[in-house]
Design a protein around this motif. Structure first.
Motif, PDB file in Angstrom:
ATOM      1  N   GLY A  75       0.962  -1.834  -0.207  1.00 56.60           N
ATOM      2  CA  GLY A  75      -0.181   0.175  -0.161  1.00 56.60           C
ATOM      3  C   GLY A  75       0.700   1.124  -0.199  1.00 56.60           C
ATOM      4  O   GLY A  75       1.926   1.038  -0.280  1.00 56.60           O
ATOM      5  N   THR A  76      -0.113   2.290  -0.106  1.00 53.49           N
ATOM      6  CA  THR A  76       0.635   3.403   0.151  1.00 53.49           C
ATOM      7  C   THR A  76       0.262   4.570   1.581  1.00 53.49           C
ATOM      8  O   THR A  76      -1.079   4.232   1.766  1.00 53.49           O
ATOM      9  N   PHE A  77       1.448   5.224   2.201  1.00 45.86           N
ATOM     10  CA  PHE A  77       1.413   5.639   3.108  1.00 45.86           C
ATOM     11  C   PHE A  77       1.587   6.827   3.197  1.00 45.86           C
ATOM     12  O   PHE A  77       2.570   7.643   2.835  1.00 45.86           O
ATOM     13  N   THR A  78       0.978   8.199   3.878  1.00 49.22           N
ATOM     14  CA  THR A  78       1.721   9.121   4.096  1.00 49.22           C
ATOM     15  C   THR A  78       1.685   9.095   5.744  1.00 49.22           C
ATOM     16  O   THR A  78       1.590   9.381   6.047  1.00 49.22           O
ATOM     17  N   THR A  79       3.315  10.046   5.479  1.00 49.42           N
ATOM     18  CA  THR A  79       3.991  10.208   6.612  1.00 49.42           C
ATOM     19  C   THR A  79       3.887  11.716   7.013  1.00 49.42           C
ATOM     20  O   THR A  79       4.524  12.524   6.241  1.00 49.42           O
ATOM     21  N   TYR A  80       4.218  12.234   8.559  1.00 49.80           N
ATOM     22  CA  TYR A  80       4.940  13.393   8.259  1.00 49.80           C
ATOM     23  C   TYR A  80       5.831  13.506   9.835  1.00 49.80           C
ATOM     24  O   TYR A  80       6.042  13.026  10.624  1.00 49.80           O
ATOM     25  N   GLU A  81       6.877  14.319   9.327  1.00 50.59           N
ATOM     26  CA  GLU A  81       8.047  14.373   9.784  1.00 50.59           C
ATOM     27  C   GLU A  81       8.040  15.574  10.343  1.00 50.59           C
ATOM     28  O   GLU A  81       8.428  16.460   9.666  1.00 50.59           O
ATOM     29  N   GLY A  82       8.869  15.853  11.848  1.00 51.97           N
ATOM     30  CA  GLY A  82       8.945  17.267  12.243  1.00 51.97           C
ATOM     31  C   GLY A  82       8.574  17.702  14.189  1.00 51.97           C
ATOM     32  O   GLY A  82       7.814  16.541  14.302  1.00 51.97           O
ATOM     33  N   PRO A  83       7.847  18.966  14.221  1.00 45.97           N
ATOM     34  CA  PRO A  83       8.582  20.542  13.452  1.00 45.97           C
ATOM     35  C   PRO A  83      10.050  20.022  13.087  1.00 45.97           C
ATOM     36  O   PRO A  83      10.779  19.790  13.541  1.00 45.97           O
ATOM     37  N   TYR A  84      10.383  21.130  12.851  1.00 44.53           N
ATOM     38  CA  TYR A  84      11.697  21.296  12.176  1.00 44.53           C
ATOM     39  C   TYR A  84      11.990  22.802  12.392  1.00 44.53           C
ATOM     40  O   TYR A  84      10.705  23.865  11.875  1.00 44.53           O
ATOM     41  N   GLY A  85      13.307  23.655  12.512  1.00 45.61           N
ATOM     42  CA  GLY A  85      13.481  25.126  12.186  1.00 45.61           C
ATOM     43  C   GLY A  85      12.985  25.567  11.600  1.00 45.61           C
ATOM     44  O   GLY A  85      13.715  27.430  11.397  1.00 45.61           O
ATOM     45  N   SER A  86      13.836  25.107  10.168  1.00 44.68           N
ATOM     46  CA  SER A  86      14.011  25.677   8.501  1.00 44.68           C
ATOM     47  C   SER A  86      13.621  25.064   7.645  1.00 44.68           C
ATOM     48  O   SER A  86      12.898  23.665   7.797  1.00 44.68           O
ATOM     49  N   VAL A  87      13.126  26.021   6.400  1.00 47.73           N
ATOM     50  CA  VAL A  87      12.675  24.666   5.363  1.00 47.73           C
ATOM     51  C   VAL A  87      13.549  23.772   5.142  1.00 47.73           C
ATOM     52  O   VAL A  87      13.513  22.709   3.839  1.00 47.73           O
ATOM     53  N   GLY A  88      14.449  23.698   4.933  1.00 49.60           N
ATOM     54  CA  GLY A  88      15.843  23.441   4.664  1.00 49.60           C
ATOM     55  C   GLY A  88      16.268  22.106   5.294  1.00 49.60           C
ATOM     56  O   GLY A  88      16.542  20.811   4.808  1.00 49.60           O
ATOM     57  N   ALA A  89      15.966  21.578   6.308  1.00 58.40           N
ATOM     58  CA  ALA A  89      15.558  21.080   7.535  1.00 58.40           C
ATOM     59  C   ALA A  89      14.317  19.528   6.867  1.00 58.40           C
ATOM     60  O   ALA A  89      14.928  18.631   6.634  1.00 58.40           O
ATOM     61  N   ALA A  90      13.649  20.083   6.417  1.00 55.04           N
ATOM     62  CA  ALA A  90      12.297  19.410   6.253  1.00 55.04           C
ATOM     63  C   ALA A  90      12.731  19.186   4.511  1.00 55.04           C
ATOM     64  O   ALA A  90      12.206  18.165   4.299  1.00 55.04           O
ATOM     65  N   ARG A  91      13.399  19.565   3.712  1.00 56.02           N
ATOM     66  CA  ARG A  91      13.262  19.602   2.872  1.00 56.02           C
ATOM     67  C   ARG A  91      14.685  18.277   3.166  1.00 56.02           C
ATOM     68  O   ARG A  91      14.715  17.580   1.522  1.00 56.02           O
ATOM     69  N   ALA A  92      15.633  18.303   3.827  1.00 57.51           N
ATOM     70  CA  ALA A  92      16.104  17.237   3.591  1.00 57.51           C
ATOM     71  C   ALA A  92      15.486  15.545   4.026  1.00 57.51           C
ATOM     72  O   ALA A  92      15.898  15.066   3.638  1.00 57.51           O
ATOM     73  N   ARG A  93      14.724  15.539   4.655  1.00 60.89           N
ATOM     74  CA  ARG A  93      13.723  14.620   5.060  1.00 60.89           C
ATOM     75  C   ARG A  93      13.708  14.311   3.829  1.00 60.89           C
ATOM     76  O   ARG A  93      12.686  12.708   3.745  1.00 60.89           O
ATOM     77  N   VAL A  94      12.819  15.190   3.050  1.00 63.24           N
ATOM     78  CA  VAL A  94      12.116  14.862   1.811  1.00 63.24           C
ATOM     79  C   VAL A  94      13.327  14.419   0.960  1.00 63.24           C
ATOM     80  O   VAL A  94      12.731  12.707   0.479  1.00 63.24           O
TER      81      VAL A  94
END
Length: 81
Positions: A25-44
């Motif tokens: 199957g397909t799953f959506t996950t959420y990671e964070g919160p992060y203090g910068s957009v760069g940190a979140a982009r790194a997880r993607v």
């Protein structure tokens, strides 16, 4: 996982929204919160690379991935629990 994000009480936070596709199957996950957009982009980027499709004959990445994602921005309202 606990994090320490040094920021003001009304600061903007970011999270990575990642969709992963597996055999079952397909799953959506959420990671964070992060203090910068760069940190979140790194997880993607991490999940896109980690779930990259590999050609079984050559062992090379095909350019496709079983993961995709984007970054969301939000503001948090803190209160006592």
């Amino acid at each position: 996982m606990a994090r320490s994000i040094g920021m003001t009480a009304d600061a903007t936070v970011f999270r990575a929204v990642i969709t992963k596709t597996y055999e079952h199957g397909t799953f959506t996950t959420y990671e964070g919160p992060y203090g910068s957009v760069g940190a979140a982009r790194a997880r993607v980027s991490f999940w896109t690379n980690y779930l990259a499709v590999v050609d079984e004959e050559t062992g090379e990445k095909t350019g496709a991935s079983r993961a995709s994602g984007y970054v969301e921005r939000g503001n948090v309202a803190w209160s006592r629990a």
